[in-house]
Design an enzyme around this catalytic site. Structure first.
Site, PDB file in Angstrom:
ATOM      1  N   CYS A 126       0.874  -1.188   0.000  1.00  0.00           N
ATOM      2  CA  CYS A 126       0.000   0.000   0.000  1.00  0.00           C
ATOM      3  C   CYS A 126       0.903   1.227   0.000  1.00  0.00           C
ATOM      4  O   CYS A 126       1.690   1.420   0.926  1.00  0.00           O
ATOM      5  CB  CYS A 126      -0.916   0.014   1.222  1.00  0.00           C
ATOM      6  SG  CYS A 126      -1.776   1.609   1.354  1.00  0.00           S
ATOM      7  N   LYS A 300      -9.145  15.698   4.598  1.00  0.00           N
ATOM      8  CA  LYS A 300      -9.162  16.776   3.620  1.00  0.00           C
ATOM      9  C   LYS A 300     -10.411  16.659   2.750  1.00  0.00           C
ATOM     10  O   LYS A 300     -11.082  17.636   2.451  1.00  0.00           O
ATOM     11  CB  LYS A 300      -7.903  16.647   2.750  1.00  0.00           C
ATOM     12  CG  LYS A 300      -7.370  17.977   2.288  1.00  0.00           C
ATOM     13  CD  LYS A 300      -6.009  17.778   1.696  1.00  0.00           C
ATOM     14  CE  LYS A 300      -5.952  18.355   0.314  1.00  0.00           C
ATOM     15  NZ  LYS A 300      -4.825  17.981  -0.469  1.00  0.00           N
TER      16      LYS A 300
END
Ligand code: MSP
Length: 644
Positions: A126, A300
């Site tokens: 990842c 965000k």
């Protein structure tokens, strides 16, 4: 007394500092100030973590070289700290020369000890986590459990650290040292991880064919060091290891402060790495919870990230520091909302503390010409105040030392609240009226001396306000250097005759309605005018970058219960929980035709209420006259894929 050395995590420079970073660092700063005031020599380290894929990708996105990009963001962190009252003794950057040398010395040592070997490995990588996952660790759908995206299967030759060899030693160490990891819930989590036997060897290299932004392995120039192995070593490179006396003086007393997100590297990788390099483990790993906003993780894309300076500029630095330390219980998650912030400010700071100072100083002005009166005989009520002062300060000090700042402040507030009650019951105005100046002097002295103790205790949390309070009490400027522990069992330091401030207004009350109106107005301010260089109508690339555009799958589509033109959609953006988006497309699409489609979404639009339902984002469509078409992808992609 042993010195006290504390570190925060070194923060990634792929994003700007936010509330989470501010919290850990303010907490660390307060703990270090506290230990200093308890008489311990102290050292506080923070810094930035600058190598690895994540940083390279963020730099590419910004159209900059990794070096220029890391310099700029690292500076944002280092320049933020003084504005939050944080005074680190060292700011470490992993791209610094001394740090690189330390990492290479460390690697060579572990290699020479036979604990690093070369092998082939295939795993699910990842990029967000910068680590390999085993099949078992992935979700049922084969996704990374942190980022919920499909990892890439990578098979390559790499260097490995024999971490599994130290599993038994680590478990014994944790069992023998109950406060090695605290609080207890995280210690148990680590012990069960060790019991599950999941401790594998750690891949500690990345081939340069894939990543060059890292520190070269000293024994193979074709590889760079894995970013976590590199980053953890900053805790000792910041002390000058391998060849500096600061390290000798402070290690192994060092404590680390982190949030729960990075428990495993700190509780497992780092102690075993130290052991393999022949170094003692650190003293404590202090693990705190996460700040959420309205019970939701800050992100965000949800547009709910709290910017610390906005609060500092609106409500003042010390109110911000106090709120963070008071409203987060060590180990648990905290909820950050403007309402909770204002409520705490009004209750604790304006009503309790501010009011106490304002009342007592104005009475001293009225009845004693703003000078400290001499006490006479202490009665029962005064003995109770003195006892309570000892108990409250004692509890405050022991709890603060264990990082339990919320309970510590609560303990101190028992004294603050009682002092207000004592004002009411002793009623100095009545004593003045009756001409009982002897008793009046005793009461006011008891109050002023207790307030001095409160002010001094608060110096680690609210340094500026503490200095103001102490100067209002006529204490010399270096009063904060008094040792906090000397305050217990002593009463009477304030010298009669010392001049006092005639008035005090530490924390004016905030009207919740007015504040919210003001912040809404500023949010609605027009955007800054574009620089002259850009053509009219054009936007800068930086403006485009502010948009977070993503692909997601529509899981649910239905008519909005209160509006004919609106549909209620649930869209999977790869975040774990689908997003609810309210879209004005009901006239153009039937709900059934939308389910299963991959669509483009503005993911960081501030949430808003549309006819009673919250919409978190916006669906993008193409308008051809009166006809709307969905914007979709030519072949399926992972949900959450970004559009750039
Ligand atoms: N670079 C690594 C750490 C390496 S340490 C050798 C890293 N960086 S980070 O920028 O992601 O910072 C993570 C840390 O930031 C958390 O452990 C915590 O200290 C702080 N926080 C970030 N978000 C947070 C919250 N929402 N709440 C509280 N603190 C959090 O991981």
């Amino acid at each position: 007394m042993l010195p006290y050395s504390l570190t925060t995590p070194i923060y990634y420079v792929n994003a700007k500092p936010h509330l989470g970073h501010a919290y850990t660092t303010i907490l660390g700063d307060s703990l270090v100030r506290f230990q200093r005031m308890m008489g311990r020599r102290s050292f506080f380290v923070t810094g930035t973590d600058e190598h690895g894929d994540k940083i390279v990708q963020a730099a590419e996105k910004a159209g900059q070289t990794p070096a220029a990009f890391t310099d700029a963001i690292s500076r944002e962190f280092s320049e933020l700290w003084p504005r939050l009252g944080v005074q680190p003794d060292r700011f470490v950057r992993t791209t610094g020369k001394a740090h690189k040398k330390a990492v290479q010395t460390f690697l060579q040592r572990v290699y020479d000890n036979g604990d690093i070997y070369f092998g082939e490995y295939g795993g699910h990588y990842c990029f967000g986590c910068e680590r390999f996952y085993t099949e078992k660790e992935l979700t049922e759908e084969g996704l990374c459990p942190q980022h919920l995206v499909k990892p890439e299967y990578i098979s390559e030759k790499n260097y490995f650290f024999r971490m599994s060899k130290y599993q038994g030693w680590l478990k014994e160490h944790i069992l023998a040292n109950p406060d090695f990891i605290r609080p207890e819930r995280y210690r148990s989590e680590v012990l069960s991880l060790l019991d599950s036997g999941a401790l594998e060897d750690l891949c500690i290299s990345r081939p340069k064919s894939r990543l060059t932004w890292g520190i070269d392995l000293p024994f193979d120039e074709n590889y760079v060091c894995y970013v976590w192995f590199d980053a953890l070593i900053s805790y000792i490179s910041a002390l000058g290891w391998p060849d500096n006396s600061t390290f000798e003086a402070l290690w192994p007393g060092e404590e680390h402060l982190v949030a729960k997100d990075i428990l495993k590297p700190h509780a497992i990788f780092w102690p075993t790495m130290l052991k393999a390099a022949g170094l003692e483990p650190y003293r404590h790993l202090n693990v705190h919870g996460y700040w959420l906003t309205r019970d939701t993780k800050m992100s965000k894309s949800l547009g709910n990230v709290v910017a610390p300076l906005e609060y500092v500029d609106t409500y003042g630095l010390d109110a911000f520091r106090y709120f963070l330390l008071r409203d987060m219980h060590f180990g648990s998650d905290g909820n950050f909302t403007e309402e909770a912030f204002i409520a705490r400010l009004n209750a604790d700071l304006a009503n309790d503390l501010g009011n106490l100072f304002s009342r007592v100083l104005s009475m001293a002005a009225k009845f004693c010409h703003s000078t400290v009166p001499a006490p006479a005989e202490y009665g029962e009520a005064e003995s109770y105040v003195r006892e309570l002062a000892d108990t409250a300060l004692g509890n405050f000090q022991s709890l603060f030392g264990e990082v339990r700042t919320s309970s510590a402040l609560e303990a101190l507030w028992e004294l603050v609240r009682h002092l207000n009650k004592y004002v009411d019951s002793a009623a100095p105005w009545a004593l003045a009226k009756a001409g009982d100046t002897v008793r009046l002097g005793t009461v006011l002295y008891t109050l002023l001396e207790s307030m001095r103790k409160v002010a001094l205790s608060l110096a680690p949390v609210m340094p500026e306000t503490a200095a103001t309070m102490l100067s209002q009490l006529g204490c010399p400027g270096d009063e904060e250097k008094r040792l906090l522990k000397d305050e217990i069992g002593s009463f009477g330091l304030l010298m009669p005759g010392t001049p006092l401030a005639a008035a005090s207004n530490l924390f004016p009350r905030v009207d919740p309605e007015k504040k919210r109106a003001a912040s809404q107005q500023s949010a609605a301010k027009p955007a800054k005018v574009a620089p002259e260089s850009s053509a009219p109508g054009n936007i800068e690339y930086a403006d485009f970058q502010k948009l977070e555009l993503k692909i997601g799958t529509i899981l649910v589509a239905e008519q909005h219960p209160n509006a004919d033109k609106l549909l209620r959609l649930e869209i999977d953006l790869g975040e774990g929980t689908p997003r609810q988006i309210i879209s004005g497309i009901a006239r153009h699409f039937s709900p059934e035709s939308l389910v299963g489609k991959q669509v483009a979404v503005v993911a960081n639009l501030a949430p808003r209420m549309l006819r009673g339902l919250e919409s978190k984002g916006m669906l993008l469509t193409a308008a051809d006259g009166d006809t709307l078409r969905l914007i979709t992808v030519e072949a399926p992609v992972a949900d959450g894929s970004s559009i750039a």
